[in-house]
Design a protein around this motif. Sequence first.
Motif, short mmCIF file in Angstrom:
data_model
loop_
_atom_site.label_atom_id
_atom_site.label_comp_id
_atom_site.label_asym_id
_atom_site.label_seq_id
_atom_site.Cartn_x
_atom_site.Cartn_y
_atom_site.Cartn_z
N LEU A 111 0.20 4.49 -2.46
CA LEU A 111 -0.30 5.80 -2.06
C LEU A 111 0.76 6.90 -2.23
N VAL B 97 0.83 -1.20 0.00
CA VAL B 97 0.00 0.00 0.00
C VAL B 97 0.87 1.25 0.00
N PHE B 98 2.01 1.18 0.70
CA PHE B 98 2.85 2.37 0.81
C PHE B 98 3.26 2.94 -0.55
N PRO B 99 3.85 2.13 -1.44
CA PRO B 99 4.16 2.69 -2.77
C PRO B 99 2.90 3.10 -3.54
#
Lengths: 274, 262
Positions: A101, A97-99
């Motif tokens: 968003l 999810v981090f990359p």
Amino acid sequence: MKRFAGWSLAFPATLLIVVFLVLPVLATIWTTFTTPAGPFATYLSFFGSSFRRTVLFRTIQVSLAVTAIALVVGFLTAYVVSRAPGWLKSILIIAAVFPLLTGVVVRSFAWLIILGKNGILNSTLLNLGLISEPITMLYTQGAVIVAMVYLFVPLMILTLVGVLESIPDDLIQASASLGAKPSATFMQVTLPLAVPGLIVGAVLVFTGSFTSYATPQLLGGEQVMMMGTLMYQQAMVTFDWVAASTIAAVMVVITIAIVAAMNAVARRLNPMAT
Amino acid sequence: MTRNIHPLLIAGTVLVFMFLVGPLIIVLGAALSDTTYLTFPPQGLSLRWFENIFQIDAFRRTIFTSLQIALLSTTIALIIGIPAAYALNRHRIQLPGWLSTLFILPVLVPELVLGFSLLKNLAVQFNSPIYISLLFGHSLIVLPYVVRVISASLASFDFSIEEAAISLGSPPLKTFFTILLPNVRSGVIAAFILAFITSINDVSISIFLTGPGLSTLPIQLLAHMEQFFDPTVASVSVLLMLLTVAVMAVVERTLGLTFLAK
């Protein structure tokens, strides 16, 4: 009365979409048919120019490559993630999810540092003595494909984890208890049930790559012009708005055609629907 | 629990996650470097490139514009998106079928095409301020997030509570603010934060709707990169990644991150 209530609640959003999306986009497409040279002149000149044809084919080629790589990588990763124990699964989902968003400029910029002439990859290879002088990696089709795969793999993983988790565990256990090897269960139960999800993922990635701007601009430049960067160049550098509108119309038609076709295929293939 | 997974698959997964996280760690390292050029691993640790962001006028201005556009467009999308999501869920039968198709259009139409069309047929054609097009363009692209997240919240809302309030004589607006809204609160927060980050990060719409005097942070970053190759862009990227961390924390506490996998 109820009909009126529903309408009045949906009305402001409907108005926004009609005024700021439907009408402006239709107007853009309309102008491509109303040039003095005749209704299809702009399309004839688009497909008549070998440069623009090359850009179109390159864009299709890059998008297909990105979609194929993202499908394979995303599916295998999602398979492992969906079967990981709870704590590990949470960590892996956070790492995907981090990359997702993080913005496209930041994510493309990372590859600029890695693939540049004095970038990390070149200096590592030089230090290891594998190459004697820096290789040109930026502004190549390969650079654009790698950065786009990077862009879309998290999306594919998350889409497919959702799909794989929705497959009832009973089916997998039933297959195993009937004597199927794990590989046979995977090929004959898991994979066919995941097909609709794979199609959704493929459509998201293909249309996303096909209409992208920032990544081809930063990593492809003039050398690897794609539909999005060509459209920007025509609109804002050479100010040929008719040509830019034509590219816009081609992008809209191809995007909608692919989504519609894949929707139809997905509906047919969904084994749960029958 | 890792039931019958081939070791090669596990090794592949490890590589994929290194591929996903590695580049962002490299950006972080490059931002902390004390050098005037981009390098990794960082040589000497320094925060001076973070200070440099705020010394460059264009960055200060565009950070402000981006925050303003993100806040306003997200607010507009919430104000019109929440009632729309309610209507699409509660009054679906009374509404024509094409309406739900219309609501998919912001996702379906390429953002570049939307941005260009807003420039050509609204800003230039009617000589209207480009800010209006930028603002409503952003509202449009974040609207689907709002509708989708609110719809998901409404799916778990027990509408009989609402009916009870109405049958006891509560007027519609009061029912909305005292019954419905508090019950979908976490959905509203999640919708807000997802829409906000989408607007902040947008390039494809903004690229056509910015120009002299009006620009957003990602567009300024692109422009800066074309001229300079110093760690400033890396440090702005790190600030944006910190924002991502904050967004993830909020999404985790409201919807749960697994919502994004649905």
